[in-house]
Design a protein around this motif. Structure first.
Motif, PDB file in Angstrom:
ATOM      1  N   SER A  35       1.100  -1.297   0.370  1.00  0.00           N
ATOM      2  CA  SER A  35      -0.171   0.098  -0.068  1.00  0.00           C
ATOM      3  C   SER A  35       1.106   0.994   0.222  1.00  0.00           C
ATOM      4  O   SER A  35       0.325   2.551  -0.264  1.00  0.00           O
ATOM      5  N   ILE A  56      -1.697  -4.030   3.995  1.00  0.00           N
ATOM      6  CA  ILE A  56      -1.020  -4.511   3.645  1.00  0.00           C
ATOM      7  C   ILE A  56       0.804  -4.044   3.064  1.00  0.00           C
ATOM      8  O   ILE A  56       0.371  -3.760   1.871  1.00  0.00           O
ATOM      9  N   ALA A  86       3.777  -9.472   1.440  1.00  0.00           N
ATOM     10  CA  ALA A  86       2.120 -10.162   1.413  1.00  0.00           C
ATOM     11  C   ALA A  86       2.530 -11.541   0.992  1.00  0.00           C
ATOM     12  O   ALA A  86       1.099 -12.732   1.965  1.00  0.00           O
TER      13      ALA A  86
HETATM   14  C1  LIG Z   1       6.377   1.650  -5.674  1.00  0.00           C
HETATM   15  S1  LIG Z   1       5.714   1.239  -3.842  1.00  0.00           S
HETATM   16  C2  LIG Z   1       3.958   1.236  -4.117  1.00  0.00           C
HETATM   17  C3  LIG Z   1       3.282   2.237  -3.469  1.00  0.00           C
HETATM   18  C4  LIG Z   1       1.599   2.073  -3.363  1.00  0.00           C
HETATM   19  N1  LIG Z   1       1.028   1.024  -4.067  1.00  0.00           N
HETATM   20  C5  LIG Z   1       1.637   3.734  -4.745  1.00  0.00           C
HETATM   21  O1  LIG Z   1       1.082   3.109  -6.101  1.00  0.00           O
HETATM   22  O2  LIG Z   1       2.372   4.302  -4.473  1.00  0.00           O
HETATM   23  C6  LIG Z   1       5.622  -0.409  -3.578  1.00  0.00           C
HETATM   24  C7  LIG Z   1       5.583  -0.824  -2.378  1.00  0.00           C
HETATM   25  O3  LIG Z   1       5.159  -1.812  -1.710  1.00  0.00           O
HETATM   26  C8  LIG Z   1       5.726  -2.441  -1.131  1.00  0.00           C
HETATM   27  N2  LIG Z   1       6.334  -3.780  -0.879  1.00  0.00           N
HETATM   28  C9  LIG Z   1       7.258  -4.123  -1.733  1.00  0.00           C
HETATM   29  N3  LIG Z   1       7.699  -5.575  -1.106  1.00  0.00           N
HETATM   30  C10 LIG Z   1       6.381  -6.389  -0.742  1.00  0.00           C
HETATM   31  C11 LIG Z   1       5.359  -7.522  -0.655  1.00  0.00           C
HETATM   32  N4  LIG Z   1       6.837  -8.523  -0.694  1.00  0.00           N
HETATM   33  N5  LIG Z   1       4.812  -7.580  -0.258  1.00  0.00           N
HETATM   34  C12 LIG Z   1       3.628  -6.273   0.379  1.00  0.00           C
HETATM   35  N6  LIG Z   1       4.482  -5.215  -0.087  1.00  0.00           N
HETATM   36  C13 LIG Z   1       5.742  -5.464  -0.258  1.00  0.00           C
HETATM   37  C14 LIG Z   1       6.795  -1.784  -0.274  1.00  0.00           C
HETATM   38  O4  LIG Z   1       7.544  -1.663   0.669  1.00  0.00           O
HETATM   39  C15 LIG Z   1       6.334   0.055  -1.120  1.00  0.00           C
HETATM   40  O5  LIG Z   1       5.503   0.378  -0.405  1.00  0.00           O
END
Ligand SMILES: C[S@@+](CC[C@H](N)C(=O)[O-])C[C@H]1O[C@@H](n2cnc3c(N)ncnc32)[C@H](O)[C@@H]1O
Length: 167
Positions: A35, A56, A86
């Motif tokens: 998120s 999450i 996740a």
């Molecule tokens: C590029 S950011 C995008 C955030 C948001 N969804 C947006 O569109 O602005 C990617 C996010 O995914 C999270 N992330 C990375 N790997 C993940 C995983 N295995 N499970 C859940 N979240 C994850 C990161 O911590 C980061 O906050």
């Protein structure tokens, strides 16, 4: 922040997130995986009072921000923040949504276990949608799932966008 930065933020991030609003079933449990600062989960929660949404996010600072934002926005009764990756999450949901987290092939590995029977993944994507579906075809077949590209619009003046729905 420049004079047009607010408009750009609104369109690129909030408007883009709101494109999902009409793509989600009524009254379901939704997880927003990865998120970050609450996108797309928080705009979707505000626009759809029928949904219960779990945000999450593995990073502590971001998870703390999400908890505060949920409280400040008066959404705490419908928003839960889960500080986790996740693939470490054991809860299940009717719909998983996400934006800018990983290519579809990886997303499927992370999110299919989070889906209840008949659950669906709706991932905001841009031009790469068809290509990502092609690259994930083996994983999709093995899981007995199908994927389609949704063309989504939000409001006049806000750029339309696309999503992949895996059902
Ligand atoms: C590029 S950011 C995008 C955030 C948001 N969804 C947006 O569109 O602005 C990617 C996010 O995914 C999270 N992330 C990375 N790997 C993940 C995983 N295995 N499970 C859940 N979240 C994850 C990161 O911590 C980061 O906050």
């Amino acid at each position: 922040m420049g004079p047009r930065e607010g408009d750009r933020l609104w369109q690129r991030h909030v408007g883009n997130s709101l494109a999902l609003v009409d793509a989600l079933p009524q009254g379901v449990d939704v997880a927003d995986v990865g998120s970050g600062a609450g996108l797309p989960g928080i705009p979707v929660t505000i626009a759809r009072p029928d949904l219960r949404v779990t945000l999450i996010e593995p990073l502590l600072r971001r998870a703390n921000f999400l908890t505060e934002a949920g409280e400040e926005l008066g959404l705490a009764d419908r928003v839960t923040v889960l500080r986790a990756r996740a693939e470490e999450t054991s809860e299940q949901f009717d719909v998983v949504i996400c934006r800018a987290v990983a290519p579809l092939e990886k997303l499927l590995r992370w999110t299919l276990p989070l889906l209840r029977e008949r659950g669906q993944l709706v991932a905001l994507k841009g031009e790469s949608a068809e290509d990502e579906i092609r690259k994930a075809s083996k994983v999709l077949t093995k899981a007995g799932r199908t994927a389609e590209v949704l063309e989504l619009s939000v409001a006049p003046g806000v750029e339309s966008t696309r999503a992949i729905r895996v059902a």
